[in-house]
Design a protein around this motif. Structure first.
Motif, short mmCIF file in Angstrom:
data_model
loop_
_atom_site.label_atom_id
_atom_site.label_comp_id
_atom_site.label_asym_id
_atom_site.label_seq_id
_atom_site.Cartn_x
_atom_site.Cartn_y
_atom_site.Cartn_z
N ASP A 1 39.93 35.20 34.34
CA ASP A 1 39.50 35.06 35.73
C ASP A 1 38.09 35.65 35.93
N GLU A 2 37.18 34.83 36.39
CA GLU A 2 35.78 35.29 36.49
C GLU A 2 35.56 36.30 37.62
N ALA A 3 36.53 36.42 38.50
CA ALA A 3 36.41 37.43 39.57
C ALA A 3 36.23 38.82 38.95
N LEU A 4 36.83 38.99 37.76
CA LEU A 4 36.73 40.27 37.07
C LEU A 4 35.27 40.58 36.72
N LEU A 5 34.58 39.57 36.16
CA LEU A 5 33.19 39.80 35.76
C LEU A 5 32.34 40.16 36.97
N ARG A 6 32.61 39.50 38.08
CA ARG A 6 31.83 39.81 39.30
C ARG A 6 32.00 41.28 39.67
N ARG A 7 33.27 41.72 39.60
CA ARG A 7 33.54 43.11 39.97
C ARG A 7 32.86 44.08 38.99
N LEU A 8 32.95 43.75 37.69
CA LEU A 8 32.35 44.64 36.68
C LEU A 8 30.84 44.74 36.86
N LYS A 9 30.25 43.62 37.26
CA LYS A 9 28.80 43.59 37.40
C LYS A 9 28.37 44.31 38.68
N ASN A 10 29.06 43.99 39.77
CA ASN A 10 28.59 44.50 41.06
C ASN A 10 29.06 45.91 41.38
N ARG A 11 30.36 46.13 41.15
CA ARG A 11 30.88 47.47 41.46
C ARG A 11 31.75 47.92 40.30
#
Lengths: 469, 349
Positions: B166-176
């Motif tokens: 799930d790419e939502a994970l990468l967004r979270r890792l990158k942003n917060r």
């Protein structure tokens, strides 16, 4: 004259009452903290969080140190059980501390051990290690044969030879549950190295069924002394240590089962040789270093991993054990007395040290004096019996409330006595504690203090039964 | 009656009452626990044949309706859990998921927001275990929340979403990026589907340093050959920590590395880099490394000496060489270490 005596007695009584209130306050606070903590994790499925740690790439390897002095009966069983623990990478180093019995031969014989050359960085000074052996059956089993120097010296030698970053000290007569290491290491891994020592619970193996180094059925011993120790251990671990640990106030990680960060133990100078309470003394020293250097490290207790140990079944050996524990406590507090009430050491100096001094160390003295005071009062004049009896009843019952709360917390934890009758027996014994067990242990602890005053320092012999009965 | 006696009596009665309540609670609880255990066992035994018939042959007759009582749901959950332990294969996994989704979704959706931490954690474990991807939106919702989610829950959600790609994970890792310990970072990265991990590696510099380092470790641990070029590139990184991790990861990969180019790591000012270089030399076994390894036997660091000796031992004629060093070297440290490994090499065959 009689009036003056009356006045003295009255004030002593008030002091004792005040003291008791403080003690009850302390215990109640820790009980609430423990209850909240245990309740939070009570329903957690036990296996899930640990499976993933079984891959060594994510875990840290451990060296398990087993100091052995005259343990010919139990050593095979306990080492055998260590070789089947659930942990991705570890080595077992048995340190034969100049045993005068057949410990060395049993090890060499049963595990087919052969001498090997091994270079070490001798980071701690110890008595001479004569030969290093390695098992031809198990690659990760080593045996150091060294000149006698005591348990602390043996552990230091083990640390010198340990090849992994964490080490665990373990008594030769205990049985570890298979998953214990994963559980005790998890908080260390979770903290990214901020936790430098982590200890688990010690429970009493007498009465349990042990098969090939594993507890297969939990049971309650029939021996009253052992049942009382069961209650004591539950109280000490589940009520006391969870609360202390939560606020980084823990001064004891039991010598029978604890994992330490080797780097920081070496930095602190290793185990101190000339004390019988080397486990507590090390923890106090780690706290001291932590505060002196402002390292921000933690020392914790986790209730779940359990190490089962054989408790003394006779008053003779129990007495020696309690004498020794109390002397150890005294020595540790004395060695680090400068930390007492010293704000530089934060909560450890302001809360833990005074707690261990006034409640743990001097508690028996106050209690002993109270018994004495009561005797004097009864002898010296008319007693107002209804009040005296009610006070006695209150003190008996309040002690039992803490004991039963500990049993309740045990119910919320994961290892329970399975039968209703076990609960009833624990309850009945808890009620009787004040009449026989409590005065006995109070006396033994006072005796420990007296022994220290007259200069006694050694360990005294313990009779080992071995665990693989 | 005098006041103090009255007060004392009240105190005694109060403590006795507390004690009695405690005892009754304990007994009732023990009784209820034992009864529940028996009940669960019975329900599980009753449901087992039908569950196996479904998971193995796809037969849906009989038991499939959980009936909705919490005890029944718990029993089926335990049964399915034990089946997931022993069954493998695509079809069985698909059936486990499909059964779990049809039976537990509603209960789990509520459990995820339970007030009790242990219930939320258990539910998260089960969702991952049964592969209930239908609940991904709920997990993403939790992932994006910051309050009320403990570190343990967050780590578990990340691991689950990683496995589902799930790419939502990468967004979270990158942003917060969540503050998780190293071993959790590694676990999350190691659970990532190949596609997700590749996406991570492509944009690795935009993630926090800790996560980049963990990813380098994972390339080695999981032998992700397709990322070997990145490791080679990292050998030239200005920060020693990246070079050390890349050397370590390369030890695990069966790829050819430019031998002479590696020699400079043996000269590093950082002992960890020298030790890792020594280890890699032992893996590659290129004769040009031997002089360097011999020199490292006299290194100031015990770890470097030990690693160098082990690596020499791995060469075809490493043992005689160690023996010669043990007998003739003028350096005592080199002699001792060589002697130990000459002996150990023999033991290990």
């Amino acid at each position: 004259m009689a009036e003056a005596l009356h006045e003295v007695l009255l004030w002593t009584g008030r002091l004792v009452l005040g003291y008791m209130m403080i003690v009850i306050g302390f215990y109640s606070f820790f009980t609430v903290v423990s209850a909240i903590q245990l309740r939070r994790t009570a329903l957690l499925d036990d296996n899930n969080p640990y499976e993933e740690l079984l891959d060594v790439s994510y875990t840290k390897p451990i060296s398990i140190l087993v100091p052995a002095y005259n343990e010919e009966l139990g050593i095979y069983g306990s080492v055998r059980s260590l070789l089947s623990i659930h942990y991705p990478e570890y080595e077992v180093i048995v340190i034969n501390d100049g045993s005068t019995d057949a410990t060395l031969d049993v090890m060499i014989d049963r595990f087919r051990m052969v001498p090997v050359p091994r270079n070490v960085r001798k980071v701690l000074q110890t008595e001479e290690v004569r030969v290093v052996y390695r098992s031809t059956l198990y690659d990760n089993l080593y045996l150091l044969d060294k000149a006698n120097g005591g348990k602390a010296d043996a552990l230091n030698a083990g640390i010198n030879y340990a090849s992994f970053p964490y080490f665990c000290s373990l008594d030769g007569d205990s049985v570890l549950e298979r998953g214990s290491f994963l559980r005790v290491m998890k908080p260390i891994l979770d903290s990214d190295g901020d936790v430098i020592a982590s200890g688990g619970s010690i429970r009493i193996a007498n009465g349990c069924t042990i098969e090939s180094g594993e507890v297969v059925r939990i049971g309650l011993s029939r021996n009253p002394l052992v049942v009382m120790q069961v209650i004591e251990y539950l109280r000490a671990f589940l009520l006391g240590r969870i609360g202390l640990s939560r606020h980084n106030l823990l001064l004891i990680v039991s010598g029978a089962f604890g994992v330490f960060d080797k780097h920081w133990v070496v930095e602190a100078g290793g185990y101190r040789r000339s004390t019988v309470g080397e486990d507590m003394e090390l923890i106090v020293r780690l706290h001291r270093m932590n505060n002196d250097r402002k390292l921000g490290k933690k020392i914790i207790y986790i209730p779940n991993p359990v190490c089962w140990t054989v408790a003394p079944e006779s008053a003779k050996y129990l007495r020696r054990q309690r004498n020794r524990w109390h002397r150890g406590l005294l020595e540790s507090l004395k060695l680090h007395f400068t930390m007492m009430f010293n704000p530089k050491y934060g909560a450890v100096g302001l809360v833990s040290m005074p707690y261990f001094l006034f409640i743990e160390l001097l508690g028996p003295v106050v209690e002993g004096l109270t018994y004495l005071l009561m005797a004097v009062l009864f002898a010296s004049g008319p007693t107002y019996w209804p009040f005296a009896l009610l006070l006695a009843a209150a003190s008996v019952l309040y002690g039992s409330v803490f004991s039963m709360t500990a049993v309740l917390l045990e119910e919320w934890s994961l290892r329970k006595y399975p039968r209703l009758s076990d609960l009833l027996r624990l309850f009945a014994y808890a009620l009787t504690e004040s009449f026989w067990y409590r005065p006995l242990t109070v006396w033994w602890r006072i005796e420990g203090l007296l022994q220290w005053i007259v200069g006694k320092r050694g360990w005294g012999t313990m009779k080992r039964k071995g665990v693989s009965a | 009656m005098r006041t103090e006696v009255f007060v004392a009596l009240l105190v005694v009665l109060f403590i006795a009452a507390v004690l009695l309540v405690l005892l009754c609670y304990l007994l009732a609880r023990k009784h209820a626990d034992n009864r529940l255990a028996r009940q669960l066992e019975q329900l599980i035994e009753e449901a087992r044949p039908a569950m196996f018939a479904y998971l193995i042959h796809g037969k849906t007759s009989g038991f499939l309706d959980a009936g909705g009582s919490p005890v029944q749901i718990r029993a089926l959950e335990m049964l399915l859990d034990s089946c997931a332990d022993v069954m493998s294969g695509e079809e069985a996994t698909r059936r486990i998921t499909s059964y779990a989704e049809s039976t537990f979704t509603a209960a789990y959706r509520a459990n995820l927001f339970s007030r009790q931490w242990s219930i939320r954690m258990n539910t998260l474990y089960r969702i991952e275990r049964f592969g209930m991807t239908g609940l991904a939106p709920e997990l993403v919702k939790l992932l994006e929340r910051d309050s009320d989610v403990s570190a343990a829950e967050l780590a578990q959600i990340c691991k689950t979403l990683a496995g589902w790609g799930d790419e939502a994970l990468l967004r979270r890792l990158k942003n917060r990026p969540p503050a998780l310990p190293e071993f959790q970072r590694r676990l999350i990265l190691s659970r990532m589907s190949d596609g997700l991990f590749t996406l991570f590696m492509q944009e690795r510099v935009s993630y926090p340093r800790d996560w980049q380092l963990a990813a380098v470790d994972i390339v080695g641990i999981l032998r992700k050959l397709e990322h070997a070029d990145t490791l080679q590139e990292l050998l030239g990184h200005e920060e020693a920590e990246f070079r050390i991790r890349a050397l370590k990861a390369l030890c695990e990969l069966p790829v050819s590395v430019d031998g002479d180019g590696l020699l400079r790591h043996a000269e590093s000012a950082d002992w960890q880099e020298r030790a890792m270089a020594a280890r890699l030399f032992g893996r590659i076994r290129y004769a040009g490394f031997l002089p360097s390894l011999q020199a490292m036997l006299s290194d100031g660091s015990w770890y470097v000496r030990s690693q160098a000796a082990q690596s020499i031992c791995a060469f075809p004629d490493g043992q005689p060489l160690l023996r010669r060093i043990a007998d003739h070297s003028s350096d005592r440290f080199a002699r001792d270490m060589a002697a130990e490994w000459a002996e150990r090499g023999l033991e290990n065959g």
